[in-house]
Design a protein around this motif. Structure first.
Motif, PDB file in Angstrom:
ATOM      1  N   ALA A  76     -68.133 -83.941  -4.730  1.00 18.79           N
ATOM      2  CA  ALA A  76     -67.847 -82.505  -4.452  1.00 18.79           C
ATOM      3  C   ALA A  76     -67.381 -81.709  -5.815  1.00 18.79           C
ATOM      4  N   ILE A  77     -66.300 -82.531  -6.213  1.00 20.24           N
ATOM      5  CA  ILE A  77     -65.743 -82.318  -7.753  1.00 20.24           C
ATOM      6  C   ILE A  77     -66.791 -82.162  -8.683  1.00 20.24           C
ATOM      7  N   TYR A  78     -67.578 -83.058  -8.796  1.00 16.23           N
ATOM      8  CA  TYR A  78     -68.707 -83.178  -9.851  1.00 16.23           C
ATOM      9  C   TYR A  78     -69.588 -81.868  -9.745  1.00 16.23           C
ATOM     10  N   GLU A  79     -69.804 -81.494  -8.681  1.00 14.30           N
ATOM     11  CA  GLU A  79     -70.558 -80.336  -8.219  1.00 14.30           C
ATOM     12  C   GLU A  79     -69.956 -79.187  -8.545  1.00 14.30           C
ATOM     13  N   PHE A  80     -68.572 -79.063  -8.308  1.00 14.79           N
ATOM     14  CA  PHE A  80     -67.634 -78.003  -8.492  1.00 14.79           C
ATOM     15  C   PHE A  80     -67.677 -77.736 -10.273  1.00 14.79           C
ATOM     16  N   GLN A  81     -67.485 -78.977 -11.003  1.00 17.72           N
ATOM     17  CA  GLN A  81     -67.815 -78.810 -12.526  1.00 17.72           C
ATOM     18  C   GLN A  81     -69.072 -78.241 -12.939  1.00 17.72           C
TER      19      GLN A  81
ATOM     20  N   MET B 212     -61.577 -74.145 -15.796  1.00 16.94           N
ATOM     21  CA  MET B 212     -61.480 -74.094 -17.112  1.00 16.94           C
ATOM     22  C   MET B 212     -62.660 -75.180 -17.523  1.00 16.94           C
ATOM     23  N   ALA B 213     -63.286 -74.247 -18.632  1.00 15.95           N
ATOM     24  CA  ALA B 213     -64.676 -74.900 -19.173  1.00 15.95           C
ATOM     25  C   ALA B 213     -64.477 -74.706 -20.764  1.00 15.95           C
ATOM     26  N   VAL B 214     -64.937 -75.749 -21.295  1.00 14.74           N
ATOM     27  CA  VAL B 214     -65.121 -75.511 -22.805  1.00 14.74           C
ATOM     28  C   VAL B 214     -66.276 -75.804 -23.610  1.00 14.74           C
ATOM     29  N   THR B 215     -66.552 -75.893 -24.901  1.00 19.80           N
ATOM     30  CA  THR B 215     -67.635 -76.357 -25.630  1.00 19.80           C
ATOM     31  C   THR B 215     -67.721 -77.801 -25.601  1.00 19.80           C
ATOM     32  N   GLN B 216     -68.602 -78.228 -26.181  1.00 18.09           N
ATOM     33  CA  GLN B 216     -68.621 -79.722 -26.347  1.00 18.09           C
ATOM     34  C   GLN B 216     -67.769 -80.283 -27.324  1.00 18.09           C
ATOM     35  N   ASP B 217     -67.498 -79.680 -28.445  1.00 18.32           N
ATOM     36  CA  ASP B 217     -66.546 -79.980 -29.281  1.00 18.32           C
ATOM     37  C   ASP B 217     -65.332 -80.252 -29.033  1.00 18.32           C
ATOM     38  N   LEU B 218     -64.721 -79.414 -27.827  1.00 20.10           N
ATOM     39  CA  LEU B 218     -63.340 -79.550 -27.398  1.00 20.10           C
ATOM     40  C   LEU B 218     -63.159 -80.425 -26.020  1.00 20.10           C
ATOM     41  N   LEU B 219     -64.347 -81.307 -25.783  1.00 24.43           N
ATOM     42  CA  LEU B 219     -64.393 -82.196 -24.683  1.00 24.43           C
ATOM     43  C   LEU B 219     -63.439 -83.072 -24.573  1.00 24.43           C
ATOM     44  N   ARG B 220     -62.831 -83.852 -25.646  1.00 23.76           N
ATOM     45  CA  ARG B 220     -61.880 -84.791 -25.545  1.00 23.76           C
ATOM     46  C   ARG B 220     -60.306 -84.036 -25.484  1.00 23.76           C
TER      47      ARG B 220
ATOM     48  N   ASP C 266     -70.254 -75.972 -22.060  1.00 23.59           N
ATOM     49  CA  ASP C 266     -70.645 -77.247 -21.854  1.00 23.59           C
ATOM     50  C   ASP C 266     -70.184 -78.167 -20.743  1.00 23.59           C
ATOM     51  N   VAL C 267     -68.617 -77.990 -20.526  1.00 22.15           N
ATOM     52  CA  VAL C 267     -68.153 -79.032 -19.715  1.00 22.15           C
ATOM     53  C   VAL C 267     -67.059 -78.307 -19.173  1.00 22.15           C
ATOM     54  N   ALA C 268     -66.682 -78.848 -17.832  1.00 18.27           N
ATOM     55  CA  ALA C 268     -65.581 -78.283 -17.123  1.00 18.27           C
ATOM     56  C   ALA C 268     -64.591 -79.503 -16.647  1.00 18.27           C
ATOM     57  N   ASN C 269     -63.496 -79.141 -16.417  1.00 19.25           N
ATOM     58  CA  ASN C 269     -62.705 -80.329 -15.649  1.00 19.25           C
ATOM     59  C   ASN C 269     -62.698 -79.990 -14.283  1.00 19.25           C
TER      60      ASN C 269
END
Length: 451
Positions: A111-116, A279-287, A126-129
């Motif tokens: 469910a959390i994966y789908e939320f992201q 919160m979502a960010v670009t790939q460069d900010l993933l880590r 690109d990516v959300a927590n």
């Protein structure tokens, strides 16, 4: 005797005391000192039956005022499909804490994966927590990320048009540290970005803006990301996620960080909480993303599964290397948003956002024709608009008369900002949930009061 929330019998307690080498509870606590111990028993009343407790709770709840809400300013009354409560209230979800053991929590992890995944689709990034406490928390985490992403930076710019509560949380975040908040002034209800280049220096980490903003107005960020990136600064845009169905997403404005609260997607008013920050960010900010991220993988037998990954917090890595001290995610609230979005689909989101837009503009147009109130700024808005009164007395009378008829007319902005300039501003919110009859009821009452 065994009580519902004190399950230990006298025999259990004797066994535990023997195991730790003491003879009684008094001996266990005697190290605390007499000044810290109660001389008498705790003064609580006798126990109540289930029916007595229910009557007491119903009596308290009966004192709540109920009516048709045109309230907003960060918390909105939207239609929530019955599937949201039915599925999210299943015991396997309600009783589950943030999942640490993947082999025990596959359903919640999925469910959390789908939320992201849905947050990424809505924001375009690109990516959300795995979600944060609320929107204000997401804003503070964005500020923290900005400072961490640019060496020697200490300053975060914030638009004056962000929600008052977000601004308060950001001020608390900066207090007592070497970090500095610098406000970008507003002009005619939106952020004044003409002089933004003068504020960008080697110490500036980035800028946080909001659209729809504290007045419900939509802001134009054309060329803003390019200006910030030229000075190695980041751009974070706070948005109501439902509004993104019909307005530009953060990615389309060129933002590096998308933040907000998913309250408008499946979370009831509930007297103001809980929310669910995204919160979502670009790939460069993933880590540098705070909190947790759930990833999809396969097990040793090739079966699809889900697991926590990139848990960059002090519980999992060295304290000084942690990106954040956020200790949990709003797993159940995020689940409710996931179920809500799954029920609506993208077309349903567009329909809800479009109806909110249309109904808000219908009400705003007709209210603006009445004497003693006006829409002070000729600016685009989505589902909320600032109604400005000619004097405070008329405003108080307007709100009271409508409340007497079972209508909550709006939110007094000054009650949140405590600023004189907002004393005559009433924020009126209209969602897809408001019917034509409710809109006409509001207008009829307004015409009687303001004639």
């Amino acid at each position: 005797m065994v009580y519902p929330y004190i399950p230990h019998t006298d025999e259990d307690r004797k066994h535990m005391l023997k195991a730790i080498g003491v003879d009684s509870l008094d001996q266990l606590f005697e190290v605390l000192g007499e000044d810290l111990l109660l001389a008498d028993s705790v003064p609580i009343s006798h126990g109540r039956t289930e029916n007595e407790v229910q009557r007491m709770i119903d009596s308290i709840a009966g004192r709540n005022m109920q009516g048709i809400p045109f309230l907003g300013c960060g918390w909105y009354d939207h239609i929530i499909p019955s599937t949201v409560e039915a599925l999210s209230s299943l015991p396997s979800f309600v009783t589950a804490y943030t999942p640490y053991q993947a082999e025990m929590s596959q359903g919640l992890l999925q469910a959390i994966y789908e939320f992201q995944s849905m947050i990424c689709e809505i924001t375009g990034l690109d990516v959300a927590n795995a979600s944060l406490y609320d929107g204000a928390n997401a804003a503070s985490e964005a500020a923290n990320l900005m400072v961490g992403a640019k060496r020697k930076s200490t300053t975060v710019l914030v638009s004056e048009t962000v929600h008052p509560f977000i601004l308060q949380v950001l001020e608390t975040w900066a207090k007592g540290t070497e970090r500095t908040l610098r406000l970008v002034p507003e002009k005619e209800g939106v952020a004044d970005l003409l002089g933004i280049s003068e504020l960008l220096d080697e110490h500036c980490a980035g800028l946080i803006v909001q659209s729809p903003n504290r007045y419900g107005l939509l802001e134009d960020y054309s060329g803003l990301a390019e200006q910030l990136h030229a000075e190695h600064c980041l751009l974070a845009i706070y948005s109501d996620p439902l509004s993104l169905a019909i307005q530009k997403s953060q990615a389309e404005w060129g933002a590096d960080i998308a933040i907000g609260d998913t309250q408008s997607l499946g979370l009831p008013l509930a007297f103001g909480g809980p929310g669910c920050g995204y919160m979502a960010v670009t790939q460069d900010l993933l880590r540098k993303l705070p909190g947790r991220i759930v990833g999809a993988t396969v097990d040793g037998e090739g079966r699809k599964g889900f697991t926590l990954t990139l848990q960059a917090r002090e519980q999992h890595i060295k304290r000084e290397r942690a990106t954040s001290n956020v200790c949990s995610n709003q797993a159940l609230a995020a689940l409710m948003t996931t179920i809500h979005l799954s029920s609506l689909g993208w077309d349903g989101m567009v329909e809800a956002a479009s109806q909110s837009y249309t109904k808000a503009h219908y009400l705003a147009y007709h209210l603006a024709q009445l004497p003693g109130m006006t829409l002070i700024w000729d600016k685009p808005f989505w589902c909320e608009f600032p109604l400005v009164f000619s004097d405070a007395k008329k405003m108080r009378k307007f709100m009271q008369e409508l409340r007497n008829e079972g209508i909550f007319a709006g939110v007094r902005l000054a009650a949140l900002t405590r600023q004189v300039k907002d004393e005559l501003v009433l924020l009126v919110a209209v969602t897809e949930k408001r019917s034509r009859e409710e809109l006409e009821l509001y207008l009829a009452a307004a015409r009687r009061v303001m004639k």
